[in-house]
Design a protein around this motif. Structure first.
Motif, PDB file in Angstrom:
ATOM      1  N   LYS A  45       0.811  -1.215   0.000  1.00  0.00           N
ATOM      2  CA  LYS A  45       0.000   0.000   0.000  1.00  0.00           C
ATOM      3  C   LYS A  45       0.850   1.272   0.000  1.00  0.00           C
ATOM      4  N   HIS A  46       1.862   1.330   0.862  1.00  0.00           N
ATOM      5  CA  HIS A  46       2.622   2.562   1.044  1.00  0.00           C
ATOM      6  C   HIS A  46       3.865   2.652   0.177  1.00  0.00           C
ATOM      7  N   SER A  47       4.224   1.614  -0.500  1.00  0.00           N
ATOM      8  CA  SER A  47       5.446   1.648  -1.302  1.00  0.00           C
ATOM      9  C   SER A  47       5.186   1.269  -2.757  1.00  0.00           C
ATOM     10  N   PHE A  48       4.760   0.047  -2.958  1.00  0.00           N
ATOM     11  CA  PHE A  48       4.594  -0.486  -4.314  1.00  0.00           C
ATOM     12  C   PHE A  48       3.560   0.299  -5.121  1.00  0.00           C
ATOM     13  N   VAL A  49       2.382   0.511  -4.545  1.00  0.00           N
ATOM     14  CA  VAL A  49       1.312   1.208  -5.260  1.00  0.00           C
ATOM     15  C   VAL A  49       1.720   2.652  -5.558  1.00  0.00           C
ATOM     16  N   ARG A  50       2.316   3.310  -4.583  1.00  0.00           N
ATOM     17  CA  ARG A  50       2.749   4.705  -4.798  1.00  0.00           C
ATOM     18  C   ARG A  50       3.836   4.803  -5.852  1.00  0.00           C
ATOM     19  N   LEU A  51       4.750   3.852  -5.861  1.00  0.00           N
ATOM     20  CA  LEU A  51       5.806   3.844  -6.867  1.00  0.00           C
ATOM     21  C   LEU A  51       5.208   3.713  -8.263  1.00  0.00           C
ATOM     22  N   LEU A  52       4.251   2.804  -8.434  1.00  0.00           N
ATOM     23  CA  LEU A  52       3.607   2.638  -9.739  1.00  0.00           C
ATOM     24  C   LEU A  52       2.776   3.857 -10.125  1.00  0.00           C
ATOM     25  N   GLU A  53       2.050   4.426  -9.168  1.00  0.00           N
ATOM     26  CA  GLU A  53       1.251   5.618  -9.458  1.00  0.00           C
ATOM     27  C   GLU A  53       2.132   6.771  -9.919  1.00  0.00           C
ATOM     28  N   ASP A  54       3.260   6.964  -9.243  1.00  0.00           N
ATOM     29  CA  ASP A  54       4.184   8.023  -9.646  1.00  0.00           C
ATOM     30  C   ASP A  54       4.741   7.770 -11.042  1.00  0.00           C
ATOM     31  N   ALA A  55       5.077   6.529 -11.343  1.00  0.00           N
ATOM     32  CA  ALA A  55       5.596   6.197 -12.672  1.00  0.00           C
ATOM     33  C   ALA A  55       4.543   6.467 -13.743  1.00  0.00           C
ATOM     34  N   PHE A  56       3.288   6.105 -13.473  1.00  0.00           N
ATOM     35  CA  PHE A  56       2.220   6.362 -14.438  1.00  0.00           C
ATOM     36  C   PHE A  56       1.970   7.850 -14.603  1.00  0.00           C
ATOM     37  N   ASP A  57       1.901   8.575 -13.490  1.00  0.00           N
ATOM     38  CA  ASP A  57       1.631  10.009 -13.542  1.00  0.00           C
ATOM     39  C   ASP A  57       2.713  10.778 -14.285  1.00  0.00           C
ATOM     40  N   GLN A  58       3.958  10.372 -14.099  1.00  0.00           N
ATOM     41  CA  GLN A  58       5.072  11.049 -14.746  1.00  0.00           C
ATOM     42  C   GLN A  58       5.401  10.445 -16.109  1.00  0.00           C
ATOM     43  N   ALA A  59       4.675   9.418 -16.497  1.00  0.00           N
ATOM     44  CA  ALA A  59       4.890   8.709 -17.763  1.00  0.00           C
ATOM     45  C   ALA A  59       6.355   8.304 -17.927  1.00  0.00           C
ATOM     46  N   LYS A  60       6.935   7.823 -16.825  1.00  0.00           N
ATOM     47  CA  LYS A  60       8.325   7.388 -16.905  1.00  0.00           C
ATOM     48  C   LYS A  60       8.395   5.870 -16.919  1.00  0.00           C
ATOM     49  N   SER A  61       9.423   5.378 -17.504  1.00  0.00           N
ATOM     50  CA  SER A  61       9.628   3.941 -17.612  1.00  0.00           C
ATOM     51  C   SER A  61      10.342   3.441 -16.355  1.00  0.00           C
ATOM     52  N   ILE A  62       9.877   2.323 -15.843  1.00  0.00           N
ATOM     53  CA  ILE A  62      10.489   1.724 -14.661  1.00  0.00           C
ATOM     54  C   ILE A  62      10.585   0.215 -14.891  1.00  0.00           C
ATOM     55  N   THR A  63      11.718  -0.347 -14.550  1.00  0.00           N
ATOM     56  CA  THR A  63      11.926  -1.768 -14.819  1.00  0.00           C
ATOM     57  C   THR A  63      11.416  -2.616 -13.664  1.00  0.00           C
ATOM     58  N   HIS A  64      11.217  -3.880 -13.963  1.00  0.00           N
ATOM     59  CA  HIS A  64      10.804  -4.827 -12.939  1.00  0.00           C
ATOM     60  C   HIS A  64      11.863  -4.913 -11.842  1.00  0.00           C
ATOM     61  N   GLU A  65      13.103  -4.850 -12.248  1.00  0.00           N
ATOM     62  CA  GLU A  65      14.219  -4.916 -11.299  1.00  0.00           C
ATOM     63  C   GLU A  65      14.168  -3.740 -10.320  1.00  0.00           C
ATOM     64  N   GLU A  66      13.881  -2.534 -10.824  1.00  0.00           N
ATOM     65  CA  GLU A  66      13.791  -1.350  -9.964  1.00  0.00           C
ATOM     66  C   GLU A  66      12.640  -1.477  -8.970  1.00  0.00           C
ATOM     67  N   ILE A  67      11.506  -1.969  -9.444  1.00  0.00           N
ATOM     68  CA  ILE A  67      10.347  -2.149  -8.567  1.00  0.00           C
ATOM     69  C   ILE A  67      10.669  -3.169  -7.481  1.00  0.00           C
ATOM     70  N   ALA A  68      11.225  -4.295  -7.875  1.00  0.00           N
ATOM     71  CA  ALA A  68      11.552  -5.354  -6.920  1.00  0.00           C
ATOM     72  C   ALA A  68      12.586  -4.886  -5.905  1.00  0.00           C
ATOM     73  N   THR A  69      13.581  -4.130  -6.345  1.00  0.00           N
ATOM     74  CA  THR A  69      14.605  -3.610  -5.447  1.00  0.00           C
ATOM     75  C   THR A  69      13.989  -2.638  -4.440  1.00  0.00           C
ATOM     76  N   HIS A  70      13.090  -1.782  -4.919  1.00  0.00           N
ATOM     77  CA  HIS A  70      12.416  -0.821  -4.039  1.00  0.00           C
ATOM     78  C   HIS A  70      11.594  -1.544  -2.963  1.00  0.00           C
ATOM     79  N   VAL A  71      10.858  -2.551  -3.354  1.00  0.00           N
ATOM     80  CA  VAL A  71      10.048  -3.317  -2.406  1.00  0.00           C
ATOM     81  C   VAL A  71      10.945  -4.048  -1.403  1.00  0.00           C
ATOM     82  N   ASP A  72      12.034  -4.606  -1.877  1.00  0.00           N
ATOM     83  CA  ASP A  72      12.961  -5.316  -1.004  1.00  0.00           C
ATOM     84  C   ASP A  72      13.601  -4.366   0.007  1.00  0.00           C
ATOM     85  N   GLU A  73      13.920  -3.139  -0.417  1.00  0.00           N
ATOM     86  CA  GLU A  73      14.488  -2.135   0.493  1.00  0.00           C
ATOM     87  C   GLU A  73      13.497  -1.773   1.602  1.00  0.00           C
ATOM     88  N   CYS A  74      12.214  -1.757   1.275  1.00  0.00           N
ATOM     89  CA  CYS A  74      11.193  -1.459   2.285  1.00  0.00           C
ATOM     90  C   CYS A  74      11.125  -2.557   3.337  1.00  0.00           C
TER      91      CYS A  74
END
Length: 100
Positions: A26-55
């Motif tokens: 709720k507080h990490s994964f969803v917000r990360l995806l929402e920000d990527a969609f809102d900014q129309a930026k590309s984000i890799t699966h590796e970046e998402i997984a690393t971010h979740v693992d850091e949390c």
């Protein structure tokens, strides 16, 4: 296969794991995806997984009052592409059939 009743300690552990997983999503994964969609930026699966693992390693990032290193993931997170494809398909449909 037989199912067994869990003891109190096992149930408490499952509940804690569910709460931590929910907060990370709720507080990490969803917000990360929402920000990527809102900014129309590309984000890799590796970046998402690393971010979740850091949390998991730093629970204070997702408002969990627990010492650092108290939680750890049992494996590196697996991120699938299905959600992104649905979003892209919806965007393409919206461009094709604008609501005016």
């Amino acid at each position: 296969m037989a199912l067994s009743v869990k003891d109190g300690h096992a149930l408490a552990t499952f509940r804690k794991a569910a709460v931590v997983t929910h907060k990370i999503l709720k507080h990490s994964f969803v917000r990360l995806l929402e920000d990527a969609f809102d900014q129309a930026k590309s984000i890799t699966h590796e970046e998402i997984a690393t971010h979740v693992d850091e949390c998991c390693e730093h629970p204070s990032k997702v408002n969990i009052k627990s010492p650092q290193g108290h939680y750890e993931s049992c494996y590196f997170p697996i991120v699938q592409v299905r959600l992104v494809l649905k979003y892209e398909k919806h965007t393409q449909m919206a461009k094709r059939f604008p609501m005016t």
